[in-house]
Structure formats: structure tokens, C-alpha cells
Design a protein around this motif. Structure first.
Motif, PDB file in Angstrom:
ATOM      1  N   ILE A 202       1.682  -3.226  -3.512  1.00 26.02           N
ATOM      2  CA  ILE A 202       0.610  -2.598  -4.484  1.00 26.02           C
ATOM      3  C   ILE A 202       0.867  -3.098  -5.904  1.00 26.02           C
ATOM      4  O   ILE A 202       1.893  -3.232  -6.399  1.00 26.02           O
ATOM      5  CB  ILE A 202       0.745  -1.121  -4.346  1.00 26.02           C
ATOM      6  N   VAL A 203      -0.562  -3.317  -6.555  1.00 21.09           N
ATOM      7  CA  VAL A 203      -0.238  -3.515  -8.129  1.00 21.09           C
ATOM      8  C   VAL A 203      -1.387  -2.690  -8.722  1.00 21.09           C
ATOM      9  O   VAL A 203      -2.632  -2.713  -8.253  1.00 21.09           O
ATOM     10  CB  VAL A 203      -0.495  -4.965  -8.191  1.00 21.09           C
ATOM     11  N   GLN A 204      -0.939  -2.114  -9.794  1.00 17.43           N
ATOM     12  CA  GLN A 204      -1.937  -1.413 -10.552  1.00 17.43           C
ATOM     13  C   GLN A 204      -1.963  -2.095 -12.085  1.00 17.43           C
ATOM     14  O   GLN A 204      -0.918  -1.972 -12.692  1.00 17.43           O
ATOM     15  CB  GLN A 204      -1.675   0.144 -10.515  1.00 17.43           C
ATOM     16  N   ASP A 205      -3.343  -2.305 -12.533  1.00 16.19           N
ATOM     17  CA  ASP A 205      -3.457  -3.018 -13.529  1.00 16.19           C
ATOM     18  C   ASP A 205      -2.629  -3.948 -14.019  1.00 16.19           C
ATOM     19  O   ASP A 205      -1.836  -3.919 -15.105  1.00 16.19           O
ATOM     20  CB  ASP A 205      -3.512  -1.637 -14.993  1.00 16.19           C
ATOM     21  N   GLY A 206      -2.672  -5.052 -13.411  1.00 20.40           N
ATOM     22  CA  GLY A 206      -1.802  -6.328 -13.643  1.00 20.40           C
ATOM     23  C   GLY A 206      -2.084  -7.115 -12.467  1.00 20.40           C
ATOM     24  O   GLY A 206      -2.488  -6.896 -11.577  1.00 20.40           O
ATOM     25  N   ASN A 207      -1.297  -8.355 -12.787  1.00 17.31           N
ATOM     26  CA  ASN A 207      -1.064  -9.240 -11.493  1.00 17.31           C
ATOM     27  C   ASN A 207       0.378  -9.554 -11.183  1.00 17.31           C
ATOM     28  O   ASN A 207       1.231  -9.161 -12.004  1.00 17.31           O
ATOM     29  CB  ASN A 207      -1.753 -10.658 -11.994  1.00 17.31           C
ATOM     30  N   ALA A 208       0.695  -9.896 -10.015  1.00 15.19           N
ATOM     31  CA  ALA A 208       1.791 -10.075  -9.449  1.00 15.19           C
ATOM     32  C   ALA A 208       1.820 -11.153  -8.473  1.00 15.19           C
ATOM     33  O   ALA A 208       0.955 -11.149  -7.547  1.00 15.19           O
ATOM     34  CB  ALA A 208       2.423  -8.903  -8.938  1.00 15.19           C
ATOM     35  N   GLU A 209       2.964 -11.715  -8.478  1.00 17.24           N
ATOM     36  CA  GLU A 209       3.032 -12.958  -7.096  1.00 17.24           C
ATOM     37  C   GLU A 209       4.278 -12.432  -6.314  1.00 17.24           C
ATOM     38  O   GLU A 209       5.389 -12.197  -6.892  1.00 17.24           O
ATOM     39  CB  GLU A 209       3.074 -14.271  -7.613  1.00 17.24           C
ATOM     40  N   TYR A 210       4.089 -12.130  -5.036  1.00 15.13           N
ATOM     41  CA  TYR A 210       5.079 -12.237  -4.107  1.00 15.13           C
ATOM     42  C   TYR A 210       5.464 -13.228  -3.457  1.00 15.13           C
ATOM     43  O   TYR A 210       4.807 -13.794  -2.624  1.00 15.13           O
ATOM     44  CB  TYR A 210       4.751 -10.901  -3.031  1.00 15.13           C
ATOM     45  N   LYS A 211       6.624 -13.664  -3.507  1.00 14.87           N
ATOM     46  CA  LYS A 211       7.102 -15.181  -3.083  1.00 14.87           C
ATOM     47  C   LYS A 211       8.380 -14.933  -2.349  1.00 14.87           C
ATOM     48  O   LYS A 211       9.168 -14.058  -2.283  1.00 14.87           O
ATOM     49  CB  LYS A 211       6.933 -16.074  -4.012  1.00 14.87           C
ATOM     50  N   ASP A 212       8.576 -16.125  -1.477  1.00 17.52           N
ATOM     51  CA  ASP A 212       9.910 -16.273  -0.788  1.00 17.52           C
ATOM     52  C   ASP A 212      10.112 -15.012   0.386  1.00 17.52           C
ATOM     53  O   ASP A 212      11.049 -14.336   0.369  1.00 17.52           O
ATOM     54  CB  ASP A 212      10.985 -16.270  -1.468  1.00 17.52           C
ATOM     55  N   ILE A 213       8.642 -14.712   0.671  1.00 17.62           N
ATOM     56  CA  ILE A 213       8.634 -13.375   1.618  1.00 17.62           C
ATOM     57  C   ILE A 213       9.433 -13.820   2.957  1.00 17.62           C
ATOM     58  O   ILE A 213       9.291 -14.729   3.703  1.00 17.62           O
ATOM     59  CB  ILE A 213       7.240 -12.947   1.974  1.00 17.62           C
ATOM     60  N   GLU A 214      10.311 -12.979   3.309  1.00 16.66           N
ATOM     61  CA  GLU A 214      10.791 -12.894   4.649  1.00 16.66           C
ATOM     62  C   GLU A 214      11.005 -11.503   5.334  1.00 16.66           C
ATOM     63  O   GLU A 214      11.291 -10.510   4.663  1.00 16.66           O
ATOM     64  CB  GLU A 214      12.406 -13.482   4.573  1.00 16.66           C
ATOM     65  N   ILE A 215      10.842 -11.536   6.386  1.00 11.64           N
ATOM     66  CA  ILE A 215      10.920 -10.079   7.244  1.00 11.64           C
ATOM     67  C   ILE A 215      11.628 -10.572   8.688  1.00 11.64           C
ATOM     68  O   ILE A 215      11.157 -11.327   9.486  1.00 11.64           O
ATOM     69  CB  ILE A 215       9.494  -9.548   7.890  1.00 11.64           C
TER      70      ILE A 215
ATOM     71  N   SER B  72       1.611  -0.752 -13.169  1.00 10.31           N
ATOM     72  CA  SER B  72       2.951  -0.858 -12.050  1.00 10.31           C
ATOM     73  C   SER B  72       2.772  -1.815 -11.297  1.00 10.31           C
ATOM     74  O   SER B  72       1.613  -2.034 -10.924  1.00 10.31           O
ATOM     75  CB  SER B  72       3.382   0.667 -11.787  1.00 10.31           C
ATOM     76  N   PHE B  73       3.711  -2.119 -10.271  1.00 12.96           N
ATOM     77  CA  PHE B  73       3.515  -2.899  -9.179  1.00 12.96           C
ATOM     78  C   PHE B  73       4.757  -2.694  -8.281  1.00 12.96           C
ATOM     79  O   PHE B  73       5.700  -2.004  -8.675  1.00 12.96           O
ATOM     80  CB  PHE B  73       3.608  -4.404  -9.518  1.00 12.96           C
ATOM     81  N   GLY B  74       4.798  -2.940  -6.939  1.00 17.17           N
ATOM     82  CA  GLY B  74       5.852  -2.806  -6.223  1.00 17.17           C
ATOM     83  C   GLY B  74       5.483  -2.620  -4.557  1.00 17.17           C
ATOM     84  O   GLY B  74       4.770  -3.627  -4.392  1.00 17.17           O
ATOM     85  N   LEU B  75       5.969  -1.943  -3.792  1.00 17.49           N
ATOM     86  CA  LEU B  75       5.985  -1.898  -2.328  1.00 17.49           C
ATOM     87  C   LEU B  75       5.584  -0.314  -1.956  1.00 17.49           C
ATOM     88  O   LEU B  75       5.928   0.642  -2.500  1.00 17.49           O
ATOM     89  CB  LEU B  75       7.252  -2.221  -1.943  1.00 17.49           C
ATOM     90  N   LEU B  76       4.890  -0.514  -0.868  1.00 15.39           N
ATOM     91  CA  LEU B  76       4.638   0.785   0.041  1.00 15.39           C
ATOM     92  C   LEU B  76       5.329   0.718   1.117  1.00 15.39           C
ATOM     93  O   LEU B  76       5.511  -0.108   1.820  1.00 15.39           O
ATOM     94  CB  LEU B  76       3.158   0.804   0.340  1.00 15.39           C
ATOM     95  N   LEU B  77       5.952   1.952   1.228  1.00 17.86           N
ATOM     96  CA  LEU B  77       6.767   2.009   2.455  1.00 17.86           C
ATOM     97  C   LEU B  77       6.486   3.418   3.357  1.00 17.86           C
ATOM     98  O   LEU B  77       5.977   4.438   2.728  1.00 17.86           O
ATOM     99  CB  LEU B  77       8.238   2.390   2.154  1.00 17.86           C
ATOM    100  N   LYS B  78       6.256   3.310   4.584  1.00 16.34           N
ATOM    101  CA  LYS B  78       5.975   4.544   5.513  1.00 16.34           C
ATOM    102  C   LYS B  78       4.616   4.898   4.916  1.00 16.34           C
ATOM    103  O   LYS B  78       4.476   6.228   4.809  1.00 16.34           O
ATOM    104  CB  LYS B  78       7.096   5.625   5.402  1.00 16.34           C
ATOM    105  N   SER B  79       3.381   4.236   5.047  1.00 20.65           N
ATOM    106  CA  SER B  79       2.250   4.831   4.162  1.00 20.65           C
ATOM    107  C   SER B  79       1.229   4.912   5.254  1.00 20.65           C
ATOM    108  O   SER B  79       0.916   4.231   6.330  1.00 20.65           O
ATOM    109  CB  SER B  79       1.918   3.454   3.405  1.00 20.65           C
ATOM    110  N   ASP B  80       0.309   5.922   4.869  1.00 17.02           N
ATOM    111  CA  ASP B  80      -0.850   6.041   5.473  1.00 17.02           C
ATOM    112  C   ASP B  80      -1.898   4.696   4.990  1.00 17.02           C
ATOM    113  O   ASP B  80      -1.336   4.040   4.066  1.00 17.02           O
ATOM    114  CB  ASP B  80      -1.721   7.305   5.362  1.00 17.02           C
ATOM    115  N   ASN B  81      -3.180   4.682   5.546  1.00 19.63           N
ATOM    116  CA  ASN B  81      -4.115   3.511   5.171  1.00 19.63           C
ATOM    117  C   ASN B  81      -4.514   3.653   3.770  1.00 19.63           C
ATOM    118  O   ASN B  81      -4.821   2.688   3.227  1.00 19.63           O
ATOM    119  CB  ASN B  81      -5.165   3.367   6.170  1.00 19.63           C
ATOM    120  N   GLU B  82      -4.577   4.770   3.235  1.00 18.37           N
ATOM    121  CA  GLU B  82      -5.113   4.881   1.735  1.00 18.37           C
ATOM    122  C   GLU B  82      -3.815   5.055   0.888  1.00 18.37           C
ATOM    123  O   GLU B  82      -4.393   5.157  -0.188  1.00 18.37           O
ATOM    124  CB  GLU B  82      -5.931   6.206   1.776  1.00 18.37           C
ATOM    125  N   ALA B  83      -2.902   4.594   1.272  1.00 16.50           N
ATOM    126  CA  ALA B  83      -1.616   4.738   0.300  1.00 16.50           C
ATOM    127  C   ALA B  83      -1.668   5.958  -0.429  1.00 16.50           C
ATOM    128  O   ALA B  83      -1.213   5.952  -1.713  1.00 16.50           O
ATOM    129  CB  ALA B  83      -1.850   3.579  -0.710  1.00 16.50           C
TER     130      ALA B  83
END
Length: 492
Positions: free
Chosen positions: A477-490, A369-380
């Protein structure tokens, strides 16, 4: 950000009654008395009223309808959900009159207006009472009225329950018809799914050649669903990608503007004590409008309206801090994560309470899996996770930590205290979603204090509430894989 979540000075809002006419967006909405949290006081609602020309800037006008002061009137205990239309030369509101003192607690009532602001209740209220020979007398609500061009008649849909069948699966949507909005004739049940307690807040419309029937259900998954048909009379079939939003985008109803664009408005439930362990209340805050687009299969894709996205343009400066694994900042807008056979994650250093995060995620050799963490503690370990799950071809919103059997809680160490999501469970939202290597997925996340809304691939949306004062607002966060996060804007 300028997002409208409730009428002022209300502490909560309930169902939206959207209406568009002559270039003006209207939101009528159920507003409970301030400070109320439980039945029946919470449900002595009025109809508040807001108007806009652009979906962004809203003006509050006079409340439209109030409960009667006469305890014998059909709406003495509350003005509940209904619908508004313009027909026969004036504005009409059909609503649920609620009265604890009357023979029938829920009935269909009517009011009219010349200007959409000042309303006069019909002296003949209630205009439709429960058909007790076939339906239970307690659930008779949420009228939706529209003119059906194909039938040449006004239609009114009503949420009801049959008197026969499995006790928790009697919910139906029934149909009455009229030529003049005055005299209504019973047609029969329009939709009998046989799988829900009472299908709330129904509505119907047509896009192209396809008819859509949407409704909400509180007894299963607390969400808004839709069905499709070639005819307004049915049969109504379940789409492959069901739902207008995720769990907790509730009682969503829509309006269509002059350009044929359709927007749904729903609310996300408050929790007792503004706590992630508090009980879920009826009523809460409005989410952002969800725009629905008909796709090539005749189903509905859900996206963030450009009007809402376009108001958040001020960049928030950020840095990314890896916590575990290998992460590389390729450019100021690209982060690459390598995580074969392990877990890699990190966080952005933002602490703003309101922002939009946008990016395109492209997986490579993604197995888990891969994705985002939201409202997280430091250990996820305590957080929300937007999780793209390759093997399942599914995207989920997970509420960590997941609870374990008591034996493991008692006999093992480092088992975090689970959250109590109530009926939502650990996987609070989920939808099937195609995930392929080297294919980018656009993600847009709006965080506005405790409300989180996610728009994924311009196809699906999730909404949820998280009150935690977390160490980190946002991470990857990424688990067992690779991922590219591009065009990042906040942005904010």
C-alpha cells in the motif's frame, strides 16, 4: 519453517530464561499447566528446558524445577522467573518462589546442578526475602545473577516496589552482591525510574564500554525496554531508539554466545478464544530470537538472526493483483507503485500460513505513508498495516479499522465495526525511523499462523498476534507518493 514457539505438550509458555555455556544454547521457560488461563492456576508454572547448538533445532530435556507439594514451602504455588549461571564449579539457578500460603508470597530461591539437567533445591530457601522496611512485600521477584568483573562480585538484580511514592509508579530494580553466591548483601536501589508499576525481568550486561539494563513493564505498553550507562551503578539513561522489540514481545531476556553475539527471547500473549477480540492472557508463544547489535552511538539495533533467516529457503510462487491505483510489475522481483494524491494497494496471491517475505522499499516523492498490508480483507479496511509515515519520520504497526466517536458510528454509513485491541489501541507498535526519498529500507516479515514478526532496516522489530482468517495474507500500500518494492522474495 522450523520455529519453536512453546515446549511440548504445553498449550502456552511464559518467560524465557536464556543461558549459554560451553557451546550450548539453553532456554529454561515458565510453563503453565495445560488448559489454565487465569490467575492463580495459570501461574503454577514449572521450568521447562530446551537446548540447541544452532538456535534452530531444539531438543527438549527434563523439566528443571517443579513447585513443591508442601504448601508451606516458598515455591508451592509456582516456580517463577529467574536466571541461570555457571559459577563456583557448578550450575546455579536463582528463581522466584511463589507461595500463596507463606508470609511472603514472592521470595528469591536457589537451586544447583552438576550437569544443567538435574537440579537440587537449596535447603536454605528462600535465600533472600523482601526487605519490608523499604519495599512492599508482594512484589519481590525475577532475580538476575551475573558476575560483575569490574566489581569483582556476583550481582543479583531484583524487581521490587518501594513503600513510598505515587502508588502506580513505585517500581524499582534493586541490587544485592555476593562473593560466593551464598551470602548476599543489600546494596540499594540500582534504578528508580519513577514511572512504572514494577519493572519485570531485569538483566544487565556490557558491550564494549557501555552497560545495558533491560527490563519489561506490563503497566505501560507491554514491552521490553533498555537503558544505557557508562557504569553498572548508573545513572541509567533512555536511548534515542528505545526497546528491544515492539509491544507484545514481552519479558525478553538474552544470552551471549562465544562469538559475542547476543540474542533476546520473548513471548507474545495469547488471546481468549484464539480471537482478535479476546482478552490478552499472561503467557503465549515464543517469537523468533532477536539479535541485538551495538551501533556507533552505543545503542542497540535489532535484527533477524541469520540462522533463522537461513532456514527459510524454499520459494513460494506468487502473483501480484492490484486492487486500486497504478501498480506495475517491472521484473519478477520488482513492483513499482505510483500513487500521487491518492491511495494504491494490492495483494499477493499466497495463502500459505507460514512464510517469510523480504524486500527493499524505496520511496519517491512520499508525502503520506507507504508499507505493507497483513491479514487483510479485500478493501484494506480490516487488517494490520506496516506504515512508514514520512512526515512523522516514524514506522508503525496499525490495527485497522480505527474506532470513531459513537456519534459518527450512529449517523454515518460505511463505518466498519472497530476491532478491540484492548490496551494496545489502534497504533499497536511504533518507533521513530528515518525515511528519505530514494533511500531503500529493508523489510523482513515472518508470518507463522497467528504470529507476525517484522524486522525493519536491521534496526527495529515488531511482534503481534492476529487470529483472523483473512482474505489476503500480504499486500502493498502507498498513500500520496510513489514507491518501488524490489528484491521481493517469499520463502518457506
Amino acid at each position: 519453517m522450523n520455529l519453536i514457539h512453546r515446549p511440548s505438550p504445553a498449550t502456552s509458555t511464559g518467560d524465557a530464561i536464556p543461558f549459554y555455556h560451553a557451546g550450548i544454547y539453553h532456554i529454561f521457560s515458565l510453563t503453565p499447566p495445560s488448559g489454565t488461563t487465569v490467575y492463580p492456576a495459570r501461574l503454577r508454572t514449572i521450568w521447562s528446558h530446551m537446548v540447541s547448538t544452532d538456535l534452530v533445532h531444539w531438543e527438549e530435556v527434563l523439566p528443571s524445577l517443579y513447585p513443591s507439594d508442601n504448601p508451606q514451602d516458598p515455591d508451592a504455588s509456582g516456580i517463577w522467573t529467574g536466571s541461570v549461571l555457571y559459577g563456583e564449579g557448578k550450575y546455579h539457578a536463582f528463581y522466584t518462589g511463589y507461595s500463596l500460603s507463606c508470609t511472603y508470597q514472592q521470595t528469591i530461591c536457589h537451586a544447583t546442578s552438576e550437569d544443567s539437567i538435574r537440579w537440587t533445591k537449596d535447603s536454605k530457601n528462600p535465600v533472600i526475602i523482601p526487605l519490608v522496611e523499604q519495599y512492599e512485600d508482594l512484589d519481590w521477584r525475577d532475580p538476575y545473577v551475573f558476575f560483575n568483573d569490574e566489581d569483582g562480585m556476583y550481582w543479583i538484580l531484583i524487581s521490587a516496589r518501594k513503600k513510598t511514592g505515587a502508588i502506580n509508579r513505585r517500581g524499582v530494580i534493586i541490587l544485592y552482591r555476593s562473593k560466593d553466591l551464598k551470602t548476599w548483601t543489600y546494596y540499594g536501589p540500582l534504578y528508580e525510574p519513577g514511572n512504572t508499576n514494577c519493572p519485570e525481568c531485569p538483566e544487565m550486561y556490557k558491550m564494549g564500554k557501555v552497560w545495558y539494563l533491560s527490563y519489561s513493564r506490563f503497566s505501560e505498553f507491554v514491552n521490553t525496554l533498555y537503558r544505557v550507562s557508562d557504569s553498572p551503578f548508573g545513572p541509567w539513561r533512555t536511548p534515542r531508539q528505545d526497546g528491544i522489540g515492539g509491544r507484545r514481545f514481552y519479558a525478553a531476556k538474552s544470552m551471549q554466545n562465544d562469538q559475542g553475539r547476543r540474542f533476546y527471547f520473548g513471548w507474545a500473549h495469547d488471546r481468549a478464544g484464539n480471537s482478535d477480540t479476546g482478552e490478552w492472557y499472561w503467557g503465549g508463544v515464543f517469537g523468533v530470537p532477536h539479535e541485538v547489535i551495538q551501533n556507533t552511538e552505543g545503542e542497540l539495533d535489532v535484527k533477524l538472526p541469520e540462522e533463522i533467516e537461513g532456514q527459510m529457503v524454499d520459494p513460494i510462487a506468487w502473483k501480484y493483483k492490484p486492487v486500486e491505483g497504478i501498480s506495475r510489475l517491472i521484473t519478477p522481483k520488482i513492483i513499482s507503485i505510483s500513487s500521487i494524491s491518492t491511495t494504491t494497494y494490492g495483494f499477493f496471491n499466497i495463502q500459505d500460513s507460514g512464510f517469510i517475505f523480504k524486500c527493499t522499499i524505496t520511496p519517491h516523492e512520499a508525502r503520506d505513508s507507504f508499507g505493507l498490508l497483513l491479514k487483510s480483507d479485500n478493501e484494506a479496511s480490516s487488517c494490520l498495516v506496516l506504515s512508514f509515515e514520512t512526515a512523522m519520520q516514524r514506522v508503525s504497526l496499525l490495527n485497522l479499522p480505527m474506532s470513531v466517536d459513537p456519534f459518527w458510528q450512529q449517523s454515518c454509513q460505511a463505518i466498519p465495526e472497530p476491532k478491540d485491541p484492548g490496551p494496545d489501541g489502534f497504533r499497536v507498535c511504533e518507533k521513530p525511523f528515518p525515511i528519505y526519498d530514494n533511500c531503500g529500507i529493508t523489510v523482513k516479515v515472518i508470518v507463522d499462523n497467528d504470529l507476525i514478526e517484522l524486522f525493519i532496516g536491521d534496526k527495529i522489530a515488531f511482534s503481534y498476534r492476529s487470529y483472523a482468517q483473512a482474505e489476503h495474507q500480504l499486500g502493498l500500500i502507498v498513500q500520496d507518493g510513489n514507491a518501488e518494492y524490489k528484491d521481493i522474495e517469499i520463502l518457506k
